[in-house]
Design a protein around this motif. Structure first.
Motif, PDB file in Angstrom:
ATOM      1  N   SER A   1       0.841  -1.196   0.000  1.00 49.01           N
ATOM      2  CA  SER A   1       0.000   0.000   0.000  1.00 49.01           C
ATOM      3  C   SER A   1       0.875   1.244   0.000  1.00 49.01           C
ATOM      4  O   SER A   1       2.059   1.186   0.354  1.00 49.01           O
ATOM      5  CB  SER A   1      -0.900  -0.002   1.247  1.00 49.01           C
ATOM      6  N   PRO A   2       0.308   2.383  -0.381  1.00 49.89           N
ATOM      7  CA  PRO A   2       1.070   3.629  -0.326  1.00 49.89           C
ATOM      8  C   PRO A   2       1.658   3.848   1.070  1.00 49.89           C
ATOM      9  O   PRO A   2       0.986   3.634   2.082  1.00 49.89           O
ATOM     10  CB  PRO A   2       0.026   4.694  -0.665  1.00 49.89           C
ATOM     11  N   GLY A   3       2.914   4.258   1.117  1.00 50.52           N
ATOM     12  CA  GLY A   3       3.591   4.488   2.377  1.00 50.52           C
ATOM     13  C   GLY A   3       4.401   3.307   2.871  1.00 50.52           C
ATOM     14  O   GLY A   3       5.198   3.438   3.808  1.00 50.52           O
ATOM     15  N   ASP A   4       4.222   2.135   2.258  1.00 55.62           N
ATOM     16  CA  ASP A   4       4.955   0.941   2.692  1.00 55.62           C
ATOM     17  C   ASP A   4       6.419   0.998   2.248  1.00 55.62           C
ATOM     18  O   ASP A   4       6.761   1.603   1.225  1.00 55.62           O
ATOM     19  CB  ASP A   4       4.324  -0.328   2.109  1.00 55.62           C
ATOM     20  N   THR A   5       7.259   0.300   3.029  1.00 55.58           N
ATOM     21  CA  THR A   5       8.654   0.068   2.664  1.00 55.58           C
ATOM     22  C   THR A   5       8.901  -1.430   2.673  1.00 55.58           C
ATOM     23  O   THR A   5       8.571  -2.108   3.643  1.00 55.58           O
ATOM     24  CB  THR A   5       9.612   0.750   3.652  1.00 55.58           C
ATOM     25  N   VAL A   6       9.462  -1.930   1.583  1.00 58.61           N
ATOM     26  CA  VAL A   6       9.716  -3.365   1.437  1.00 58.61           C
ATOM     27  C   VAL A   6      11.224  -3.583   1.357  1.00 58.61           C
ATOM     28  O   VAL A   6      11.917  -2.903   0.598  1.00 58.61           O
ATOM     29  CB  VAL A   6       9.042  -3.928   0.170  1.00 58.61           C
ATOM     30  N   THR A   7      11.712  -4.540   2.140  1.00 57.21           N
ATOM     31  CA  THR A   7      13.123  -4.914   2.110  1.00 57.21           C
ATOM     32  C   THR A   7      13.234  -6.421   2.011  1.00 57.21           C
ATOM     33  O   THR A   7      12.512  -7.156   2.696  1.00 57.21           O
ATOM     34  CB  THR A   7      13.853  -4.448   3.377  1.00 57.21           C
ATOM     35  N   ALA A   8      14.116  -6.876   1.149  1.00 66.68           N
ATOM     36  CA  ALA A   8      14.408  -8.306   1.047  1.00 66.68           C
ATOM     37  C   ALA A   8      15.886  -8.523   1.317  1.00 66.68           C
ATOM     38  O   ALA A   8      16.732  -7.732   0.893  1.00 66.68           O
ATOM     39  CB  ALA A   8      14.049  -8.846  -0.328  1.00 66.68           C
ATOM     40  N   THR A   9      16.177  -9.605   2.016  1.00 67.18           N
ATOM     41  CA  THR A   9      17.550 -10.030   2.262  1.00 67.18           C
ATOM     42  C   THR A   9      17.739 -11.393   1.629  1.00 67.18           C
ATOM     43  O   THR A   9      16.972 -12.326   1.904  1.00 67.18           O
ATOM     44  CB  THR A   9      17.841 -10.111   3.766  1.00 67.18           C
ATOM     45  N   LEU A  10      18.735 -11.501   0.762  1.00 68.33           N
ATOM     46  CA  LEU A  10      19.067 -12.766   0.100  1.00 68.33           C
ATOM     47  C   LEU A  10      20.502 -13.119   0.479  1.00 68.33           C
ATOM     48  O   LEU A  10      21.423 -12.354   0.180  1.00 68.33           O
ATOM     49  CB  LEU A  10      18.932 -12.658  -1.417  1.00 68.33           C
ATOM     50  N   SER A  11      20.669 -14.242   1.140  1.00 64.81           N
ATOM     51  CA  SER A  11      21.997 -14.619   1.605  1.00 64.81           C
ATOM     52  C   SER A  11      22.984 -14.646   0.443  1.00 64.81           C
ATOM     53  O   SER A  11      22.700 -15.176  -0.622  1.00 64.81           O
ATOM     54  CB  SER A  11      21.950 -15.986   2.296  1.00 64.81           C
ATOM     55  N   GLY A  12      24.138 -14.048   0.648  1.00 63.01           N
ATOM     56  CA  GLY A  12      25.152 -13.969  -0.379  1.00 63.01           C
ATOM     57  C   GLY A  12      25.016 -12.754  -1.274  1.00 63.01           C
ATOM     58  O   GLY A  12      26.010 -12.220  -1.776  1.00 63.01           O
ATOM     59  N   PHE A  13      23.779 -12.289  -1.482  1.00 62.48           N
ATOM     60  CA  PHE A  13      23.550 -11.149  -2.358  1.00 62.48           C
ATOM     61  C   PHE A  13      23.211  -9.865  -1.605  1.00 62.48           C
ATOM     62  O   PHE A  13      23.107  -8.800  -2.219  1.00 62.48           O
ATOM     63  CB  PHE A  13      22.428 -11.457  -3.347  1.00 62.48           C
ATOM     64  N   GLY A  14      22.975  -9.947  -0.304  1.00 57.12           N
ATOM     65  CA  GLY A  14      22.694  -8.751   0.476  1.00 57.12           C
ATOM     66  C   GLY A  14      21.228  -8.368   0.463  1.00 57.12           C
ATOM     67  O   GLY A  14      20.337  -9.212   0.325  1.00 57.12           O
ATOM     68  N   THR A  15      20.967  -7.067   0.606  1.00 53.41           N
ATOM     69  CA  THR A  15      19.604  -6.573   0.742  1.00 53.41           C
ATOM     70  C   THR A  15      19.231  -5.656  -0.419  1.00 53.41           C
ATOM     71  O   THR A  15      20.086  -5.115  -1.124  1.00 53.41           O
ATOM     72  CB  THR A  15      19.422  -5.803   2.057  1.00 53.41           C
TER      73      THR A  15
END
Length: 272
Positions: free
Chosen positions: A247-261
């Motif tokens: 939704s508007p205002g959201d922040t999404v972060t993904a962490t992938l081992s070896g590749f960082g965030t």
């Protein structure tokens, strides 16, 4: 996919193109197009996708790569399909790591985390097997794909999503580049959060058994369709876990081992 002829008529294909193009231009999602091209007629669906691509190119857009969709069993179950598909990445879909997707840029956005690859060599001939694809990959990065559907309520069959450019919207590439000698994509462990709360997990093996295998599938499919993968192109290899709406205002972060965030923010809807 093979080169079988579409069963949808030329007029129905044109009507499907017009319906999806109208939704994209207006920002108002439309009805599904399966009433025009069928649920599973891949030849017809890719014909619609190709026509929409030509419209984008004529308007000045530039193709920078491809996205593979429906590689995760979790996502297939979400959408009720049982095979992968692919779409086209255009230059205006890219968003910098930590950047903002403006409100309304992607219709009905949903986000998934995956490994993206940048090709260092063409994949135009040869066996197009895993070994050749590995040699062609220059590096991989953590990525977020912002999927979007021009079809109201994500009420899609396989034919609908293929026609709609595999529900492509935008994408974000992480800044940490890793070669396949440095990080093995099949061993990646992924965690994705929205506003700090974990919403999805997965691993490299959840993407058609191996993200590199997914790229090999795409290389062969793209070759068979007469539009092979080229050096310099970005390939989003497919989700490692389920898509999540944002939704508007959201922040999404993904962490992938070896590749960082990798991170992306979603801007508030613009008021006209």
């Amino acid at each position: 996919m093979n080169r079988a002829l579409a069963t949808a008529s030329t007029s129905d294909t044109a009507r499907a193109v017009a319906r999806l193009a109208g939704a994209s231009a207006s920002g108002v999602p439309c009805a599904p197009v399966r009433d025009l091209i069928g649920r599973d007629d891949l030849a017809a669906a890719y014909a619609v996708q190709a026509a929409l691509t030509e419209r984008r190119l004529s308007a000045g857009a530039r193709v920078v790569g491809r996205k593979i969709g429906l590689t995760s069993v979790a996502v297939q179950r979400q959408l009720g399909v049982d095979r992968p598909d692919f779409g086209v990445l255009f230059d205006d879909m890219a968003c910098a790591d930590g950047g903002t997707i403006r409100g309304g840029q992607v219709l009905q956005p949903r986000v998934e985390a995956e490994v993206a690859f940048v090709l260092g060599a063409d994949l135009t001939d040869g066996a197009l097997d895993t070994a050749q694809v590995r040699d062609a990959i220059e590096y991989g990065v953590a990525a977020l794909e912002v999927c979007g559907s021009r079809v109201a309520g994500w009420d899609i069959s396989l034919g609908d999503t293929v026609a709609d450019n595999a529900s492509a919207g935008a994408y974000v590439l992480g800044e940490r580049r890793r070669t396949l000698d440095e990080t093995e994509p099949v061993d990646v462990v992924m965690s994705m959060s929205v506003n700090g709360a974990e919403v999805a997990t997965g691993k490299g093996a959840d993407c058609l058994g191996d993200p590199v295998e997914a790229v090999a599938w795409l290389a062969r499919t793209a070759h068979d369709l007469g539009d092979p993968l080229r050096a310099g192109q970005v390939v989003l290899s497919g989700a490692l876990g389920p898509m999540r709406p944002v939704s508007p205002g959201d922040t999404v972060t993904a962490t992938l081992s070896g590749f960082g965030t990798v991170t992306v923010h979603f801007g508030e809807e613009e008021v006209s």
